[in-house]
Write a protein that holds these residues in place. Structure first.
Motif, PDB file in Angstrom:
ATOM      1  N   SER A   1      -0.438  -2.854  -9.353  1.00  0.00           N
ATOM      2  CA  SER A   1      -0.464  -1.425  -9.668  1.00  0.00           C
ATOM      3  C   SER A   1      -0.789  -1.245 -11.157  1.00  0.00           C
ATOM      4  CB  SER A   1       0.876  -0.795  -9.294  1.00  0.00           C
ATOM      5  OG  SER A   1       1.909  -1.420 -10.021  1.00  0.00           O
TER       6      SER A   1
ATOM      7  N   PHE B   1       8.632   9.257  -9.476  1.00  0.00           N
ATOM      8  CA  PHE B   1       8.427   7.811  -9.666  1.00  0.00           C
ATOM      9  C   PHE B   1       9.779   7.107  -9.781  1.00  0.00           C
ATOM     10  CE2 PHE B   1       4.091   8.788 -11.645  1.00  0.00           C
ATOM     11  CZ  PHE B   1       3.402   8.360 -10.525  1.00  0.00           C
TER      12      PHE B   1
ATOM     13  N   LEU C   1       8.961   2.300 -10.971  1.00  0.00           N
ATOM     14  CA  LEU C   1       8.726   1.978 -12.381  1.00  0.00           C
ATOM     15  C   LEU C   1       9.523   0.755 -12.828  1.00  0.00           C
ATOM     16  CD1 LEU C   1       8.838   5.597 -13.859  1.00  0.00           C
ATOM     17  CD2 LEU C   1       6.821   4.269 -13.226  1.00  0.00           C
TER      18      LEU C   1
ATOM     19  N   SER D   1       4.335   0.803 -14.319  1.00  0.00           N
ATOM     20  CA  SER D   1       4.628   0.792 -12.885  1.00  0.00           C
ATOM     21  C   SER D   1       5.079  -0.585 -12.437  1.00  0.00           C
ATOM     22  CB  SER D   1       3.424   1.273 -12.089  1.00  0.00           C
ATOM     23  OG  SER D   1       2.443   0.269 -12.040  1.00  0.00           O
TER      24      SER D   1
END
Lengths: 354, 595
Positions: free
Chosen positions: A93, A107, A113, A269
């Protein structure tokens, strides 16, 4: 018979050669597989357009030159569902994801994350330390604003969301983002909900008010063309893009009435290939030069004291998230959206198509 | 003559079709299977959950209704507009014919995205149409982001195909039939309606169904011109799969769209008694088309249609009595106007590419060369390079596989092999491209082919292979098998026969297939938009981004370059043809002299 005697041998070999070449190239093509890889590339997920150009100039170009890293950029920064699919499938990612209040909250709640290594990050210059959390450091503040076309309304455009909803007084098409965040809020403001009583959002009421204006509106994420061409005459749009359109000669103006304000952060990420480099970029985004460049090109409000302290009162009166504009604008509540986004967005899509 | 009994054929060449069949199976059919699977096997809604939810969702039902209505309307308009153009092309010669052809073919060969761009400029609030309206004292109209804009876009996209299908069929109608009708006392309009039109019916049917099916599966037009007011199935699939990551909905919607398209095609074959190949490969219908009117007339004799025909015949007779139909040049005049309407929007790209500001205003307020300079920066040149590379590799592969398969199927030993592999190899033309794009996206994701050149090449070979196959197959059918028999009887091995007899005779077809597959791959936008990423992006995907993200007159520059490329190609083709004709004439006269 002359046909058969005139068989052209060169052409036969040409075809044979072409076939061989084709097979060779395909193999070569399959072999040289892409993938951002690790090493000397950094994958940044942003929003494209002039925003991308500005961010590149303010942050990524100088970083790339200094660190000798190639920066690859996509435009899917606000696409939470897509990124979630990537992460769930275990694929690589983006290293750096550009988030705003609502997407950051999503997120975080979907655990997409990586926590920031605070031992390697100097955040002392950040003015509002309460905005720092495990996964993010505030980068700048930005807003979406009420705009109107000055050619369509030479005697002044709508000044409140209630007036935007008044189609007889201000005829013409409106534009809103094709996402519910911010749009539901301004619908509620139009319906008379005071801005400090917005959350928790009364979703039913918001859709009720959106129904009233649907036939006169387009819901489009990238409205530059529509606004610039005058296809839409008022609505809600990102401030930076509005300013850019103004610069390009479009006849538009905006105000701060009920403008949704968000805090923008760069995050790392989960399946990032290069988290160390990403952290370097985040550190650099907090530098005075980088923040000043964002302020100059996008007119978004810095978050570090060294730049904030130099702002004049006139500048502050036209920047998102300052004391001066906060009187009229409001902050998007990320926590509410993180809890309700999935369910609201389903209803939103269906409502939009119907 | 080309039709021979099976016993007269050399031993089967069927094996040559194997690579293409395998390729289509692995790269096309398998992903489609994955898509179908994905619509019923997923975490959130296993079984038919996604289907029942979609079919109960008022939003999706509106999308379905839009898809049906807008594509029907566009198909009708396409045929109405395309017919006079095709008729005039078929009946004219020389410069006028070439002019009409260029008007129609230039848009066909330039990306659908560029046409969408032209329509945005045309219909915008400050566009030409609105400026004309205000000039004559009318109010500005909202022409963009609604069903109207989508219909304009769809009609503009499908007219070239309609014309290209109709021209050869109209050309095959024997002109003496019209003369006969006229000499028996029919006026021009009556002769046209009662004699000419029935003879072209199979072509009209195919053109209509093609326009309908292509419109129903279209994605870029509703996505960029319809806004949220005129969403269609294609844009819904794109939104669900590529934007919202909701693969279950996207897959289910794709399956529903495919089923609907298949239903239309089956209905078409039942109602018209034409083969499904006629739709996906109109190039192959030449023989069928000439025969059908006769057969059809026999079938229809005494049927109910007779009365309907006499109604239109009556209208035609009235038209003849008014003498309007006797005006010379009325059809060519209409055709010229319509053809210009097809071409002109694209020409707007020329001034737009020199605009001084970003906003799409026509005529531009000021002028600059900044967008031309911008075209020659990495942000546009890199996608251009990718498009050229992907186009070259996939056209060469598709042509190799397709032409070999054409020989294999055309000279197959058994009839069963032919009957099965012919429609199988045409499968990629049956499904809407947006469905294929969704299928590629879902399955390529698993094997890491998204955002790679290899992924683009594989997908583009799959969708262009049928084109090469069709062109090759038409060529193979036209070759007298006696050549191969002769070679075989003289002791040539099969490989030798292939190399020395068949492939050389198919040289023209190979070139045509290379050209068509290259242009298709180079223009292809739907799959490109699904598969593009941070590493690899093709030019159409870059254009889509520019159109969807932000006004960017650089799109105008690409449009101008596209048009220049196509014009050079068209002129070269004409010159080549003329040269060849001249050489042929010379050899003939020489032969005549020798005799």
């Amino acid at each position: 018979m002359s046909m058969t005697t005139a068989l052209r041998r060169p052409r036969t070999s040409l075809i044979a050669a072409a076939t061989a070449l084709a097979c060779g190239l395909t193999l070569a093509g399959c072999g040289s597989d892409g993938g951002a890889g690790g090493g000397d590339t950094l994958w940044y997920s942003g929003f494209g357009g002039t925003y991308e150009l500005s961010v590149k100039k303010a942050l990524f170009d100088p970083y790339a030159a200094e660190a000798g890293v190639e920066v690859k950029i996509d435009k899917n920064g606000s696409n939470v569902t897509q990124l979630n699919e990537i992460i769930k499938s275990g694929r690589q990612s983006p290293d750096v994801v550009d988030t705003e209040t609502a997407t950051l909250a999503q997120f975080m709640s979907k655990q997409m994350l990586q926590p920031l290594d605070k031992s390697k990050l100097n955040v002392t210059d950040v003015a509002d330390q309460s905005l720092i959390n495990e996964f993010s450091v505030p980068w700048y503040q930005f807003s979406r604003n009420l705009y109107w076309n000055t050619k369509s309304f030479p005697n002044g455009g709508p000044t409140t969301w209630a007036e935007v909803w008044d189609v007889s007084k201000f005829p013409g098409k409106r534009s809103f983002p094709d996402r519910p965040i911010g749009t539901l809020e301004v619908a509620l403001l139009a319906s008379g909900v005071p801005k400090d009583k917005l959350y928790p959002l009364d979703v039913d009421r918001a859709f009720q008010w959106l129904d009233k204006i649907k036939a006169d509106s387009i819901f489009i994420n990238q409205a530059d063309t529509a606004i610039g061409q005058g296809n839409v005459v008022t609505g809600l749009y990102t401030l930076g893009r509005l300013l850019d359109l103004q610069k390009g000669g479009a006849a538009i103006d905006y105000n701060w009435a009920g403008a949704p304000v968000s805090v923008q952060s760069l995050t790392i990420s989960k399946n990032a290939a290069n988290p160390a480099k990403a952290l370097e970029v985040i550190q650099r985004s907090l530098s005075a030069e980088s923040q000043q460049a964002i302020l100059d090109s996008l007119r978004y409000t810095p978050t570090v004291t060294s730049v904030l302290d130099k702002l004049t009162p006139e500048q502050r009166a036209d920047l998102p998230g300052t004391e001066e504009t906060n009187k009229d604008s409001f902050y998007v509540d990320g926590t509410w959206w993180a809890q309700h986004y999935d369910e609201v967005v389903k209803r939103w899509q269906s409502w939009l198509n119907a | 003559m080309a039709r021979r009994t099976d016993s007269a054929r050399p031993k089967g060449w069927g094996a040559l079709a194997l690579p293409a069949v395998l390729f289509i199976t692995v790269v096309y059919v398998l992903p489609l299977g994955m898509l179908l699977l994905r619509s019923v096997v997923n975490e959130e809604e296993p079984g038919l959950g996604a289907y029942t939810r979609l079919l109960a969702d008022p939003g999706f039902l509106t999308v379905l209704r839009n898809t049906a209505l807008l594509s029907l309307l566009s198909a009708v308009l396409c045929v109405l507009i395309g017919f006079p153009i095709a008729l005039t092309i078929a009946r004219s010669r020389g410069v006028f014919r070439a002019f009409l052809f260029i008007c129609v073919v230039t848009p066909y060969l330039t990306s659908v995205l560029i046409r969408v761009f032209a329509i945005q400029v045309l219909l915008g609030a400050e566009g030409i149409v609105n400026n004309l309206l205000t000039a004559v004292g009318l109010d500005r109209a909202d022409l963009l982001f609604n069903s109207f804009a989508v219909i304009v876009g769809l009609v503009h996209s499908e007219i070239p195909i309609v014309v290209l299908v109709l021209v050869p069929i109209i050309e095959k109608v024997d002109p003496s039939r019209m003369l006969a009708a006229r000499s028996l006392g029919a006026g021009p309009a009556e002769a046209f309606v009662r004699v000419f039109l029935p003879a072209t019916r199979p072509g009209l049917q195919v053109a209509f169904v093609l326009a309908l099916v292509y419109s129903a599966g279209s994605f870029a037009v509703p996505e960029l011109l319809g806004g949220n007011a005129a969403g269609m199935a294609g844009s819904f699939v794109y939104g669900a799969i590529s934007q919202e990551g909701d693969t279950a909905s996207g897959a289910a919607a794709s399956v529903l769209l495919s089923v609907a398209v298949m239903a239309v095609l089956v209905l078409f074959t039942l109602l018209t008694r034409q083969k499904i190949q006629n739709v996906v490969a109109p190039q192959l219908m030449s023989t069928a088309a000439v025969e059908t009117p006769e057969r059809e007339r026999a079938r229809r004799r005494g049927s109910r249609r007779h009365t309907r025909r006499s109604v239109s015949g009556l209208a035609a007779r009235l038209l003849d009595r008014s003498r309007i139909s006797y005006l010379p040049g009325i059809v060519p005049a209409i055709a010229t106007v319509l053809a210009l309407l097809v071409l002109l929007p694209q020409l707007l790209a020329i001034p737009i590419s020199f605009a001084g500001t970003r906003a799409l205003v026509f005529p531009p307020n000021s002028y600059s060369t900044q967008w031309w300079a911008n075209m020659f920066t990495g942000s546009w040149l890199r996608p251009l390079g990718v498009s050229v590379l992907v186009g070259v590799v996939s056209s060469v592969c598709a042509t190799a596989l397709g032409v070999l398969a054409a020989i294999g199927v055309g000279r197959a030993g058994s009839r069963a092999v032919r009957a099965l592999s012919l429609p199988y190899l045409l499968l990629p033309l049956l499904f809407p491209v947006v469905v294929a794009a969704g299928a590629f996206f879902i399955s390529f994701l698993r094997v890491g082919l998204i955002d790679t050149q290899a992924g683009f090449v594989l997908a583009h070979i799959a969708i262009t292979l049928p084109q090469a196959f069709i062109i090759g197959y038409a060529g193979v059918q036209a070759i007298n098998p006696d050549y191969e028999h002769a070679a075989a009887s003289l002791g040539a091995s099969r490989l030798r026969t292939l190399r020395r007899i068949l492939l050389p005779l198919l040289g023209g077809q190979v070139l045509a297939a290379l050209f068509l597959t290259f242009v298709t791959s180079f223009d292809e936008s739907t799959i490109a938009i699904f598969l593009s990423g941070i590493n690899v992006q093709t030019l159409p995907s870059r254009i889509f981004e520019a159109l969807a993200l932000q006004t960017d007159p650089t799109v105008g520059v690409t449009a101008v370059l596209f048009m220049a490329f196509v014009s050079v190609g068209a002129i070269a083709w004409q010159v080549l043809k003329r040269l060849r004709r001249r050489t042929a004439q010379r050899t003939e006269t020489e032969r005549g002299q020798a005799a």
